[in-house]
Design a protein around this motif. Sequence first.
Motif, PDB file in Angstrom:
ATOM      1  N   GLY A  42      37.244  19.158  52.950  1.00  0.00           N
ATOM      2  CA  GLY A  42      35.871  19.465  53.323  1.00  0.00           C
ATOM      3  C   GLY A  42      35.222  20.500  52.429  1.00  0.00           C
ATOM      4  O   GLY A  42      34.305  21.212  52.831  1.00  0.00           O
ATOM      5  N   THR A  43      35.668  20.577  51.189  1.00  0.00           N
ATOM      6  CA  THR A  43      35.137  21.555  50.239  1.00  0.00           C
ATOM      7  C   THR A  43      33.726  21.161  49.796  1.00  0.00           C
ATOM      8  O   THR A  43      33.421  19.982  49.627  1.00  0.00           O
ATOM      9  CB  THR A  43      36.080  21.666  49.017  1.00  0.00           C
ATOM     10  N   ASN A  44      32.888  22.163  49.616  1.00  0.00           N
ATOM     11  CA  ASN A  44      31.548  22.011  49.057  1.00  0.00           C
ATOM     12  C   ASN A  44      31.310  23.174  48.107  1.00  0.00           C
ATOM     13  O   ASN A  44      32.103  24.117  48.072  1.00  0.00           O
ATOM     14  CB  ASN A  44      30.483  22.011  50.168  1.00  0.00           C
ATOM     15  N   HIS A  45      30.207  23.136  47.367  1.00  0.00           N
ATOM     16  CA  HIS A  45      29.912  24.229  46.436  1.00  0.00           C
ATOM     17  C   HIS A  45      29.886  25.574  47.153  1.00  0.00           C
ATOM     18  O   HIS A  45      30.257  26.592  46.582  1.00  0.00           O
ATOM     19  CB  HIS A  45      28.586  23.973  45.700  1.00  0.00           C
ATOM     20  N   SER A  46      29.417  25.579  48.393  1.00  0.00           N
ATOM     21  CA  SER A  46      29.435  26.785  49.213  1.00  0.00           C
ATOM     22  C   SER A  46      29.983  26.393  50.584  1.00  0.00           C
ATOM     23  O   SER A  46      29.524  25.403  51.144  1.00  0.00           O
ATOM     24  CB  SER A  46      28.016  27.338  49.342  1.00  0.00           C
ATOM     25  N   PRO A  47      30.979  27.054  51.127  1.00  0.00           N
ATOM     26  CA  PRO A  47      31.562  28.316  50.675  1.00  0.00           C
ATOM     27  C   PRO A  47      32.491  28.188  49.470  1.00  0.00           C
ATOM     28  O   PRO A  47      32.908  29.186  48.908  1.00  0.00           O
ATOM     29  CB  PRO A  47      32.331  28.808  51.899  1.00  0.00           C
ATOM     30  N   GLY A  48      32.835  26.968  49.063  1.00  0.00           N
ATOM     31  CA  GLY A  48      33.591  26.816  47.832  1.00  0.00           C
ATOM     32  C   GLY A  48      35.056  26.511  48.028  1.00  0.00           C
ATOM     33  O   GLY A  48      35.457  25.893  49.011  1.00  0.00           O
ATOM     34  N   VAL A  49      35.861  26.948  47.058  1.00  0.00           N
ATOM     35  CA  VAL A  49      37.287  26.645  47.005  1.00  0.00           C
ATOM     36  C   VAL A  49      38.001  27.302  48.193  1.00  0.00           C
ATOM     37  O   VAL A  49      37.917  28.513  48.377  1.00  0.00           O
ATOM     38  CB  VAL A  49      37.907  27.136  45.676  1.00  0.00           C
ATOM     39  N   LYS A  60      54.062  24.338  43.980  1.00  0.00           N
ATOM     40  CA  LYS A  60      54.755  23.944  42.744  1.00  0.00           C
ATOM     41  C   LYS A  60      55.398  25.139  42.033  1.00  0.00           C
ATOM     42  O   LYS A  60      55.943  25.001  40.947  1.00  0.00           O
ATOM     43  CB  LYS A  60      53.787  23.235  41.787  1.00  0.00           C
ATOM     44  N   GLY A  61      55.296  26.322  42.638  1.00  0.00           N
ATOM     45  CA  GLY A  61      55.967  27.496  42.072  1.00  0.00           C
ATOM     46  C   GLY A  61      55.234  28.141  40.910  1.00  0.00           C
ATOM     47  O   GLY A  61      55.861  28.730  40.034  1.00  0.00           O
ATOM     48  N   VAL A  62      53.912  28.074  40.915  1.00  0.00           N
ATOM     49  CA  VAL A  62      53.142  28.670  39.826  1.00  0.00           C
ATOM     50  C   VAL A  62      53.108  30.194  39.946  1.00  0.00           C
ATOM     51  O   VAL A  62      53.237  30.738  41.033  1.00  0.00           O
ATOM     52  CB  VAL A  62      51.700  28.111  39.777  1.00  0.00           C
ATOM     53  N   LYS A  63      52.941  30.842  38.810  1.00  0.00           N
ATOM     54  CA  LYS A  63      52.809  32.307  38.766  1.00  0.00           C
ATOM     55  C   LYS A  63      51.346  32.720  38.623  1.00  0.00           C
ATOM     56  O   LYS A  63      50.967  33.825  38.959  1.00  0.00           O
ATOM     57  CB  LYS A  63      53.614  32.887  37.591  1.00  0.00           C
ATOM     58  N   THR A  64      50.544  31.802  38.073  1.00  0.00           N
ATOM     59  CA  THR A  64      49.116  32.047  37.850  1.00  0.00           C
ATOM     60  C   THR A  64      48.338  30.796  38.232  1.00  0.00           C
ATOM     61  O   THR A  64      48.792  29.684  37.966  1.00  0.00           O
ATOM     62  CB  THR A  64      48.848  32.379  36.361  1.00  0.00           C
ATOM     63  N   VAL A  65      47.169  30.997  38.849  1.00  0.00           N
ATOM     64  CA  VAL A  65      46.256  29.894  39.142  1.00  0.00           C
ATOM     65  C   VAL A  65      44.925  30.201  38.473  1.00  0.00           C
ATOM     66  O   VAL A  65      44.398  31.312  38.588  1.00  0.00           O
ATOM     67  CB  VAL A  65      46.049  29.697  40.664  1.00  0.00           C
ATOM     68  N   VAL A  66      44.401  29.207  37.765  1.00  0.00           N
ATOM     69  CA  VAL A  66      43.092  29.316  37.126  1.00  0.00           C
ATOM     70  C   VAL A  66      42.135  28.399  37.897  1.00  0.00           C
ATOM     71  O   VAL A  66      42.435  27.230  38.123  1.00  0.00           O
ATOM     72  CB  VAL A  66      43.150  28.904  35.640  1.00  0.00           C
ATOM     73  N   ILE A  67      40.999  28.961  38.312  1.00  0.00           N
ATOM     74  CA  ILE A  67      39.997  28.203  39.041  1.00  0.00           C
ATOM     75  C   ILE A  67      38.760  28.056  38.156  1.00  0.00           C
ATOM     76  O   ILE A  67      38.174  29.057  37.741  1.00  0.00           O
ATOM     77  CB  ILE A  67      39.617  28.887  40.369  1.00  0.00           C
ATOM     78  N   GLY A  68      38.393  26.807  37.882  1.00  0.00           N
ATOM     79  CA  GLY A  68      37.177  26.521  37.119  1.00  0.00           C
ATOM     80  C   GLY A  68      36.027  26.255  38.069  1.00  0.00           C
ATOM     81  O   GLY A  68      36.060  25.288  38.829  1.00  0.00           O
ATOM     82  N   ARG A  69      35.004  27.091  38.009  1.00  0.00           N
ATOM     83  CA  ARG A  69      33.891  27.060  38.959  1.00  0.00           C
ATOM     84  C   ARG A  69      32.794  26.058  38.604  1.00  0.00           C
ATOM     85  O   ARG A  69      31.780  25.989  39.291  1.00  0.00           O
ATOM     86  CB  ARG A  69      33.250  28.449  39.066  1.00  0.00           C
ATOM     87  N   GLY A  70      32.982  25.278  37.553  1.00  0.00           N
ATOM     88  CA  GLY A  70      31.959  24.329  37.123  1.00  0.00           C
ATOM     89  C   GLY A  70      31.269  24.813  35.861  1.00  0.00           C
ATOM     90  O   GLY A  70      31.383  25.976  35.475  1.00  0.00           O
ATOM     91  N   MET A  71      30.551  23.897  35.232  1.00  0.00           N
ATOM     92  CA  MET A  71      29.889  24.203  33.962  1.00  0.00           C
ATOM     93  C   MET A  71      28.796  25.256  34.139  1.00  0.00           C
ATOM     94  O   MET A  71      28.562  26.062  33.255  1.00  0.00           O
ATOM     95  CB  MET A  71      29.310  22.930  33.357  1.00  0.00           C
ATOM     96  N   SER A  72      28.122  25.235  35.304  1.00  0.00           N
ATOM     97  CA  SER A  72      27.072  26.214  35.590  1.00  0.00           C
ATOM     98  C   SER A  72      27.502  27.204  36.676  1.00  0.00           C
ATOM     99  O   SER A  72      26.667  27.898  37.242  1.00  0.00           O
ATOM    100  CB  SER A  72      25.797  25.500  36.028  1.00  0.00           C
ATOM    101  N   GLU A  73      28.791  27.205  36.975  1.00  0.00           N
ATOM    102  CA  GLU A  73      29.393  28.114  37.966  1.00  0.00           C
ATOM    103  C   GLU A  73      28.768  27.973  39.358  1.00  0.00           C
ATOM    104  O   GLU A  73      28.596  28.950  40.082  1.00  0.00           O
ATOM    105  CB  GLU A  73      29.342  29.563  37.493  1.00  0.00           C
ATOM    106  N   ALA A  74      28.461  26.706  39.745  1.00  0.00           N
ATOM    107  CA  ALA A  74      27.877  26.465  41.067  1.00  0.00           C
ATOM    108  C   ALA A  74      28.913  26.524  42.190  1.00  0.00           C
ATOM    109  O   ALA A  74      28.575  26.772  43.335  1.00  0.00           O
ATOM    110  CB  ALA A  74      27.179  25.104  41.087  1.00  0.00           C
ATOM    111  N   LEU A  75      30.187  26.291  41.841  1.00  0.00           N
ATOM    112  CA  LEU A  75      31.247  26.276  42.841  1.00  0.00           C
ATOM    113  C   LEU A  75      31.663  27.709  43.176  1.00  0.00           C
ATOM    114  O   LEU A  75      32.070  28.469  42.297  1.00  0.00           O
ATOM    115  CB  LEU A  75      32.452  25.489  42.312  1.00  0.00           C
ATOM    116  N   GLN A  76      31.555  28.052  44.454  1.00  0.00           N
ATOM    117  CA  GLN A  76      31.890  29.409  44.893  1.00  0.00           C
ATOM    118  C   GLN A  76      33.405  29.556  45.113  1.00  0.00           C
ATOM    119  O   GLN A  76      34.097  28.568  45.358  1.00  0.00           O
ATOM    120  CB  GLN A  76      31.159  29.734  46.201  1.00  0.00           C
ATOM    121  N   VAL A  77      33.876  30.782  45.032  1.00  0.00           N
ATOM    122  CA  VAL A  77      35.278  31.101  45.332  1.00  0.00           C
ATOM    123  C   VAL A  77      35.262  32.326  46.239  1.00  0.00           C
ATOM    124  O   VAL A  77      35.078  33.455  45.771  1.00  0.00           O
ATOM    125  CB  VAL A  77      36.101  31.373  44.051  1.00  0.00           C
TER     126      VAL A  77
END
Length: 122
Positions: A42-49, A60-77
């Motif tokens: 149920g994700t949307n640009h707001s409230p976001g991820v 998966k046992g990651v040490k770092t997560v990178v979140i890409g907010r979109g080309m114009s950064e419309a996706l909130q975190v």
Amino acid sequence: MSSPEIASLSWGQMKVKGCSTTYKDCKVWPGGSRTWDWRETGTNHSPGVQPADLEEVVKKGVKTVVIGRGMSEALQVPASTVDYLKKNGIDVLVLQTEKAVAEYNALAARGVRVGGVFHSTC
């Protein structure tokens, strides 16, 4: 198992090295990738991820997560999502998607157990 390189990014399209699928939004982790389907949580640009968007990558046992907010950064975190990652001992980077992909690829090339979620439009 290493994190796969993101081979290309353009508006609405992402390719992951070793995968024939073209993604609009994608999740990547050491050894794999798949479509990031916002309808699953149920994700949307707001409230976001949401933390639920990241659970699969975290497992998966990651040490770092990178979140890409979109080309114009419309996706909130929201702060709650960043807190979720930090409470699990995971470093988090929240960036505009082109910068996020560059950072993700640099970390993957250094052998870091990195995962990410990337939005390739707005």
